[in-house]
Design an enzyme around this catalytic site. Structure first.
Site, PDB file in Angstrom:
ATOM      1  N   GLY A   1       4.915   2.438   1.708  1.00 23.97           N
ATOM      2  CA  GLY A   1       6.000   3.424   0.966  1.00 23.97           C
ATOM      3  C   GLY A   1       6.497   4.214   1.988  1.00 23.97           C
ATOM      4  O   GLY A   1       7.375   4.710   2.353  1.00 23.97           O
ATOM      5  N   GLU A   2       5.345   5.195   2.300  1.00 21.16           N
ATOM      6  CA  GLU A   2       5.867   6.387   3.325  1.00 21.16           C
ATOM      7  C   GLU A   2       6.461   5.682   4.623  1.00 21.16           C
ATOM      8  O   GLU A   2       7.308   6.348   4.927  1.00 21.16           O
ATOM      9  CB  GLU A   2       4.329   6.966   3.739  1.00 21.16           C
ATOM     10  CG  GLU A   2       3.847   7.580   2.716  1.00 21.16           C
ATOM     11  CD  GLU A   2       2.304   7.954   3.103  1.00 21.16           C
ATOM     12  OE1 GLU A   2       1.679   7.484   3.820  1.00 21.16           O
ATOM     13  OE2 GLU A   2       1.740   8.536   1.902  1.00 21.16           O
TER      14      GLU A   2
ATOM     15  N   SER B   1       0.969  -1.243   0.008  1.00 21.39           N
ATOM     16  CA  SER B   1       0.057   0.075  -0.018  1.00 21.39           C
ATOM     17  C   SER B   1       0.975   1.270   0.018  1.00 21.39           C
ATOM     18  O   SER B   1       2.060   1.369   0.176  1.00 21.39           O
ATOM     19  CB  SER B   1      -0.902  -0.064   1.142  1.00 21.39           C
ATOM     20  OG  SER B   1       0.110   0.390   2.337  1.00 21.39           O
ATOM     21  N   LYS B   2       0.191   2.456  -0.323  1.00 25.61           N
ATOM     22  CA  LYS B   2       0.829   3.649  -0.297  1.00 25.61           C
ATOM     23  C   LYS B   2       1.660   3.837   1.255  1.00 25.61           C
ATOM     24  O   LYS B   2       2.773   4.331   1.335  1.00 25.61           O
ATOM     25  CB  LYS B   2      -0.344   4.802  -0.476  1.00 25.61           C
ATOM     26  CG  LYS B   2       0.297   6.156  -0.781  1.00 25.61           C
ATOM     27  CD  LYS B   2      -0.682   6.966  -1.334  1.00 25.61           C
ATOM     28  CE  LYS B   2      -0.494   8.286  -0.757  1.00 25.61           C
ATOM     29  NZ  LYS B   2      -1.708   9.151  -0.452  1.00 25.61           N
ATOM     30  N   ARG B   3       0.656   3.291   2.097  1.00 25.20           N
ATOM     31  CA  ARG B   3       1.304   3.495   3.474  1.00 25.20           C
ATOM     32  C   ARG B   3       2.554   2.896   3.938  1.00 25.20           C
ATOM     33  O   ARG B   3       3.713   3.398   4.394  1.00 25.20           O
ATOM     34  CB  ARG B   3       0.291   2.829   4.459  1.00 25.20           C
ATOM     35  CG  ARG B   3      -0.738   3.802   4.920  1.00 25.20           C
ATOM     36  CD  ARG B   3      -0.464   4.449   6.331  1.00 25.20           C
ATOM     37  NE  ARG B   3      -1.476   4.925   6.874  1.00 25.20           N
ATOM     38  CZ  ARG B   3      -2.214   4.107   8.057  1.00 25.20           C
ATOM     39  NH1 ARG B   3      -1.994   3.168   8.017  1.00 25.20           N
ATOM     40  NH2 ARG B   3      -3.140   4.600   8.558  1.00 25.20           N
TER      41      ARG B   3
END
Ligand code: GLU
Length: 504
Positions: free
Chosen positions: A266-267, A262-264
């Site tokens: 990556g963050e 998920s994008k999370r």
């Protein structure tokens, strides 16, 4: 392959393209190019509520940056356009109507409230409400009304949808290029909505109709669409059309733990999940992208190709052409592919070494210009050549080689303590004399002259070479000192040594 394949990448413009989407596009592209086929981009924008501005542009830019442009699509009209579903709106109703007429679909007038009530009642009994053969004979739809009654309601403008009539009890045999044969019982399928009250088709109808009209031969898409396969096959059968072949790609999983990337993730772990930086038009937040983080498209493509596929041999570094040659859809893996940010960096490092040096020179020149440093392409090329072996990103070239462009103004304290002794100034003055006399001033000549002097002087090699390096670089790092001296030139080399003698 009897027919040249036609494949499509069919994203919905509901946000920026995640790298999982880029991988889907890439596999479509590789398959098409390998088999002399056509790669189509179709924008599936029938869901107006989830539409996010500028995502179509983002998708196209991403494919272009990756070097996998489409052959037909928005702005590249072929014989099957338009390629945005919103511009094909008027085509879909006739197909829904065709299924009504053949008895494969029906009008459903149930209100949201009525369906909600059903759901709650089922829940209360520990059951799940599914609109299908179980109960469609008791609900408010055309299966339970006379033709006149249905017409009256339609003429009266009563809100309705069109649902597919799934077979009550049948075993479907499905096949998938990657997953092989599967069986599905139709009794568990729900009667999906094909056409909505707002006059727009749902994904399922528009997708099948367009794949048929665009003569798609192979549907290559993410695993999340596997549950829709049974319905899609049933739709092809109901229309009397030949279905394309299907290939459902494995999910891309988190680097650690379970679940989809998920994008999370990556963050949290500091890596991009998008090919290009994305500025959200609503919240004005930015998400990092591979391009802006300094990755080469070749590296991103190679990494993505290996998320779910490998050639079955040791070779890991692939150019796009080599991928086209070796890629096989039927050897794509079934199980999820773990995303590995370190491996991604490794691909980047490898491709940086392979990249045309002119690409690195252009990128490095840009960085220098941002810092207000003017330098000839020839000089930058020389520096790139000396430094690239240790670099992962073009920006590393500055970190590891700024002293090719600026004089050090301070020196690594630890190194100074260890290296710069009482007699060092004197030794360095001698070295200055040798440098001054060396002609032509190149690395070889300088190396020969300095080494000869060291041997004659009886001094240790390090006693001379270490302060020499410290004077030029300010620290104990960098490529061959003679190469550095030759690159910056005689005058600057002397100036730096003299400055070190004075200040240390
Ligand atoms: N519009 C769908 C998506 O957003 C396409 C799925 C498919 O390829 O059939 O992924």
């Amino acid at each position: 392959m009897s027919q040249n394949p036609r494949v499509r990448f069919a994203p919905s413009p509901t946000g920026p393209l995640h790298i999982g989407g880029v991988r889907t596009a890439l596999y479509n592209y590789l398959f098409a190019k390998k088999n002399n086929g056509t790669f189509i981009l179709r924008i599936e924008d029938t869901d107006q509520q989830r539409y996010v501005e500028r995502t179509e542009e983002y998708i196209i830019d991403s494919l272009n940056w990756c070097g996998i442009p489409f052959d037909e699509g928005p702005g590249k009209e072929g014989d099957f356009g338009p390629y945005r579903q919103s511009e094909r709106k008027d085509k879909y109703f006739a197909f829904a109507k065709q299924l009504i007429d053949s008895g494969d679909a029906y009008y459903a007038f149930d209100s949201e409230e009525a369906l909600d009530k059903e759901r709650k009642e089922h829940e209360a009994q520990g059951k799940t409400f599914i609109y299908n053969w179980h109960n469609r004979n008791k609900l408010d739809n055309s299966l339970n009304l006379t033709a006149e009654e249905v017409q009256k309601r339609l003429d009266g403008g009563e809100e309705h949808v069109i649902r597919f009539k799934s077979p009550a009890d049948e075993t479907l045999y499905l096949d998938d290029i990657i997953r092989g044969d599967m069986e599905v019982q139709t009794s568990v399928l729900d009667d999906k909505v094909l056409f909505k009250g707002d006059g727009m088709p749902t994904y399922h109808l528009a997708n099948i109709v367009d794949d048929h009209l665009m003569e798609i031969t192979h549907v290559i898409r993410g695993e999340e669409w596997l549950p829709s396969l049974a319905l899609h096959k049933l739709l092809y059968r109901a229309f009397g059309w030949d279905a394309p072949q299907f290939a459902h790609l494995p999910l891309i999983m988190k680097p650690v733990g379970k679940g989809k990337l998920s994008k999370r993730d990556g963050e949290k772990m500091g890596f991009p999940v998008f090919p290009l930086e994305w500025k959200d038009p609503k919240s004005d937040t930015r998400s990092s992208g591979y391009r802006e983080d300094g990755y080469l498209p070749e590296a991103v493509i190679n990494m993505l190709a290996f998320l779910g596929w490998n050639p079955g041999i040791e070779k890991e570094i692939y150019s796009l052409e080599e991928l086209i040659a070796d890629f096989e859809l039927n050897t794509v893996h079934k199980s999820g592919a773990k995303f590995d940010p370190d491996k991604t960096k490794w691909f980047q490092q490898q491709h940086l070494q392979l990249a045309d040096e002119s690409v690195l020179v252009a990128g490095f020149k840009e960085i220098l210009e941002e810092k207000g440093i003017e330098s000839s392409a020839e000089y930058v090329a020389k520096v790139v050549h000396l430094l690239k072996e240790r670099a992962v990103f073009i920006s590393d070239l500055w970190e590891s080689g700024w002293y090719f462009f600026e004089r050090p103004t301070s020196y690594d304290e630890k190194a100074v303590k260890k290296i710069w002794k009482e007699d060092t100034g004197e030794i360095m003055s001698k070295i200055c004399e040798i440098i001054y006399k060396t002609e032509p001033f190149n690395a070889e000549a300088l190396s020969a002259a300095v080494k000869e002097w060291i041997q004659g002087s009886g001094l240790g090699f390090g006693k001379v070479m270490q302060p020499f390096r410290l004077s030029l670089v300010g620290a104990m790092q960098g490529p061959d000192v003679f190469e550095i001296a030759a690159s910056i030139g005689k005058e600057k080399t002397l100036e730096r040594i003299r400055f070190a003698i004075e200040s240390l």
